[in-house]
Write a protein that holds these residues in place. Structure first.
Motif, PDB file in Angstrom:
ATOM      1  N   LEU A  36      -8.089  -6.971  11.563  1.00 33.16           N
ATOM      2  CA  LEU A  36      -7.238  -5.796  11.351  1.00 33.16           C
ATOM      3  C   LEU A  36      -5.955  -6.181  10.615  1.00 33.16           C
ATOM      4  CD1 LEU A  36      -6.824  -2.769  11.964  1.00 33.16           C
ATOM      5  CD2 LEU A  36      -5.833  -3.426  14.163  1.00 33.16           C
ATOM      6  N   HIS A  40      -4.735  -4.972   6.827  1.00 31.09           N
ATOM      7  CA  HIS A  40      -3.433  -4.351   6.520  1.00 31.09           C
ATOM      8  C   HIS A  40      -2.681  -5.167   5.465  1.00 31.09           C
ATOM      9  CE1 HIS A  40      -2.718  -0.881   9.044  1.00 31.09           C
ATOM     10  NE2 HIS A  40      -3.468  -1.458   9.961  1.00 31.09           N
ATOM     11  N   GLY A  43      -4.796  -4.855   2.086  1.00 30.76           N
ATOM     12  CA  GLY A  43      -5.119  -3.504   1.620  1.00 30.76           C
ATOM     13  C   GLY A  43      -6.563  -3.374   1.166  1.00 30.76           C
ATOM     14  N   THR A  45     -10.732  -2.868   1.584  1.00 30.05           N
ATOM     15  CA  THR A  45     -11.634  -2.114   2.464  1.00 30.05           C
ATOM     16  C   THR A  45     -12.328  -3.129   3.371  1.00 30.05           C
ATOM     17  OG1 THR A  45     -13.450  -2.347   0.915  1.00 30.05           O
ATOM     18  CG2 THR A  45     -12.130  -0.351   0.722  1.00 30.05           C
TER      19      THR A  45
ATOM     20  N   MET B   1      -1.224  -5.903  -3.809  1.00 28.92           N
ATOM     21  CA  MET B   1      -1.105  -7.302  -3.378  1.00 28.92           C
ATOM     22  C   MET B   1       0.373  -7.645  -3.150  1.00 28.92           C
ATOM     23  SD  MET B   1      -2.786  -9.897  -2.567  1.00 28.92           S
ATOM     24  CE  MET B   1      -4.352  -9.216  -3.070  1.00 28.92           C
ATOM     25  N   LYS B   2       0.645  -8.188  -2.001  1.00 30.48           N
ATOM     26  CA  LYS B   2       2.037  -8.513  -1.702  1.00 30.48           C
ATOM     27  C   LYS B   2       2.431  -9.863  -2.283  1.00 30.48           C
ATOM     28  CE  LYS B   2       1.689  -5.273   1.579  1.00 30.48           C
ATOM     29  NZ  LYS B   2       0.415  -4.650   1.848  1.00 30.48           N
ATOM     30  N   THR B  72      -2.484  -1.108  16.019  1.00 20.93           N
ATOM     31  CA  THR B  72      -2.227  -0.670  14.641  1.00 20.93           C
ATOM     32  C   THR B  72      -2.290  -1.828  13.662  1.00 20.93           C
ATOM     33  OG1 THR B  72      -0.728   0.936  15.615  1.00 20.93           O
ATOM     34  CG2 THR B  72      -0.667   0.721  13.233  1.00 20.93           C
ATOM     35  N   PHE B  73      -1.686  -2.955  14.017  1.00 19.67           N
ATOM     36  CA  PHE B  73      -1.562  -4.041  13.032  1.00 19.67           C
ATOM     37  C   PHE B  73      -2.356  -5.303  13.382  1.00 19.67           C
ATOM     38  CE2 PHE B  73       2.415  -1.575  12.625  1.00 19.67           C
ATOM     39  CZ  PHE B  73       2.230  -1.139  11.327  1.00 19.67           C
ATOM     40  N   LEU B 198       3.181  -3.536   5.748  1.00 23.45           N
ATOM     41  CA  LEU B 198       1.779  -3.490   6.174  1.00 23.45           C
ATOM     42  C   LEU B 198       1.315  -2.040   6.249  1.00 23.45           C
ATOM     43  CD1 LEU B 198       1.545  -6.140   9.037  1.00 23.45           C
ATOM     44  CD2 LEU B 198       1.007  -6.417   6.643  1.00 23.45           C
ATOM     45  N   PRO B 200      -0.765   1.197   5.965  1.00 24.38           N
ATOM     46  CA  PRO B 200      -2.226   1.256   6.046  1.00 24.38           C
ATOM     47  C   PRO B 200      -2.883   1.786   4.764  1.00 24.38           C
ATOM     48  CG  PRO B 200      -1.257   3.014   7.320  1.00 24.38           C
ATOM     49  CD  PRO B 200      -0.133   2.240   6.748  1.00 24.38           C
ATOM     50  N   LYS B 201      -2.340   1.329   3.613  1.00 25.61           N
ATOM     51  CA  LYS B 201      -2.948   1.743   2.341  1.00 25.61           C
ATOM     52  C   LYS B 201      -4.126   0.815   2.078  1.00 25.61           C
ATOM     53  CE  LYS B 201       1.131   2.339   0.107  1.00 25.61           C
ATOM     54  NZ  LYS B 201       1.935   1.774  -0.959  1.00 25.61           N
ATOM     55  N   VAL B 202      -5.282   1.361   2.043  1.00 23.73           N
ATOM     56  CA  VAL B 202      -6.464   0.543   1.790  1.00 23.73           C
ATOM     57  C   VAL B 202      -6.986   0.922   0.413  1.00 23.73           C
ATOM     58  CG1 VAL B 202      -8.810   0.082   2.567  1.00 23.73           C
ATOM     59  CG2 VAL B 202      -6.984   0.309   4.234  1.00 23.73           C
ATOM     60  N   GLU B 203      -7.433  -0.088  -0.325  1.00 25.87           N
ATOM     61  CA  GLU B 203      -7.903   0.163  -1.691  1.00 25.87           C
ATOM     62  C   GLU B 203      -8.979   1.245  -1.713  1.00 25.87           C
ATOM     63  OE1 GLU B 203      -9.948  -3.186  -3.290  1.00 25.87           O
ATOM     64  OE2 GLU B 203     -11.289  -3.309  -1.607  1.00 25.87           O
ATOM     65  N   GLU B 204      -9.067   1.917  -2.840  1.00 24.30           N
ATOM     66  CA  GLU B 204     -10.067   2.982  -2.974  1.00 24.30           C
ATOM     67  C   GLU B 204     -11.464   2.398  -2.968  1.00 24.30           C
ATOM     68  OE1 GLU B 204      -9.389   5.595  -6.225  1.00 24.30           O
ATOM     69  OE2 GLU B 204      -7.281   5.787  -5.728  1.00 24.30           O
ATOM     70  N   LYS B 205     -12.334   3.104  -2.289  1.00 21.94           N
ATOM     71  CA  LYS B 205     -13.713   2.607  -2.210  1.00 21.94           C
ATOM     72  C   LYS B 205     -14.447   2.886  -3.526  1.00 21.94           C
ATOM     73  CE  LYS B 205     -13.995   2.922   2.737  1.00 21.94           C
ATOM     74  NZ  LYS B 205     -14.594   3.496   3.895  1.00 21.94           N
TER      75      LYS B 205
END
Lengths: 106, 205
Positions: A36, A40, A43, A45, B1-2, B72-73, B198, B200-205
């Protein structure tokens, strides 16, 4: 004497991919991190993160520990000694390339 | 990307950046000080029950916050070296704090020793946090430390009993409440940093 391209080509592609570089950098700064947290952090999937972790595991750079915590599946990821050495070597390689780009004269 | 420095910073200080815990500790510190400041002797059972209620409520909220961060994290276990360092720092800080508290309540000194210890502790924390990454966002640590040290020295600088002006009975309560305020501010900043970094933006599928 190596050519500039040969030096660049010498970068380990298993590590140099941005997502895997981020994962290994995070794991080198802690003992273990779970799925998890890494999701985060990067980012990515779930599927992509699994794919990158599998590649790192196949390369012997990380080890995965799948278990249940409070009846929910939880994957802990830990960098191996080989992974630590590889990421340090990679950083050194990048630093060397950066330094050589500053000192090069035609 | 951080940024990779940021990634190292988050992975190393993941637990410390979970600032809502510090907010609760800060609120608890202020609430207990206000309770102690308003005490009238003999202490009634009602007064004790109020304190008990406040402490239990805060501990319950603390537990809920702990669960929130976990769900959450996720989890990050620090390296054994960092764990050892943090434990040693806590033990040394705790012992120094207790000695300072004892000296403060036993002798009448023209400064607050507990305030000085806490201020120096914050400086140490600042160095610890910024060991790997220097960032302007952490400047509130040395500023807070300087403020607490400055306030601790106010009696020595010609302002004895300044805490009476703001309706507080003792210097130790005033310093503790100031620490509580700092904990709340630092906690909110840490929490905002963590949640924004952090996200919760997740890359587009």
């Amino acid at each position: 004497m190596t050519t500039p391209f040969e030096e660049l080509a010498g970068l380990d592609r298993l590590i140099h991919e941005p997502a895997r570089l981020a994962i290994l950098t995070a794991l080198a700064s802690c003992d273990t991190a779970d799925y998890l947290f890494l999701q985060h952090l990067t980012g990515l999937t779930g599927g992509n993160l699994s794919s990158h972790l599998s590649k790192l595991e196949e390369g012997g750079l990380v080890q995965l520990d799948k278990r249940f915590v409070e009846k929910k599946p939880n994957t802990q990821v830990q960098i191996t000694e080989e992974g630590k050495r590889a990421i340090l070597q990679h950083w050194k390689h990048l630093d060397d390339l950066h330094e050589s780009s500053k000192t090069w004269k035609p | 990307m951080k940024n990779l420095k940021e990634i190292r910073f988050i992975a190393t200080n993941f637990y410390n950046l979970q600032g809502l815990r510090m907010v609760i500790i800060g609120i608890l510190l202020i609430v207990v000080c206000l309770w102690a400041n308003g005490l009238k002797y003999p202490i009634s059972i009602k007064s004790d029950l109020i304190l008990l209620f406040e402490v239990v409520t805060m501990l319950t909220v603390y537990y809920a916050v702990d669960r929130y961060y976990l769900r959450t994290f996720g989890r990050v276990k620090p390296t054994p070296e960092i764990q050892r360092f943090e434990i040693n720092l806590s033990i040394i800080g705790g012992i120094l704090g207790l000695i300072a508290f004892w000296l403060d309540v036993t002798y009448k000194m023209p400064f607050s020793l507990i305030g000085l210890v806490c201020g120096i502790g914050l400086f140490v924390d600042y160095v610890r946090f910024t060991w790997m990454v220097k960032g302007r966002r952490l400047l509130y640590y040395p500023i807070g430390a300087a403020l607490i040290i400055g306030v601790s020295l106010l009696p020595l600088l010609g302002l004895p009993g300044w805490w009476h002006v703001v309706g507080i009975k003792g210097q130790i309560f005033a310093i503790s409440m100031l620490l509580g305020v700092f904990s709340i501010v630092a906690g909110i900043v840490g929490h905002l940093f963590l949640t924004r970094t952090l996200s919760p933006k997740v890359e587009e599928k």
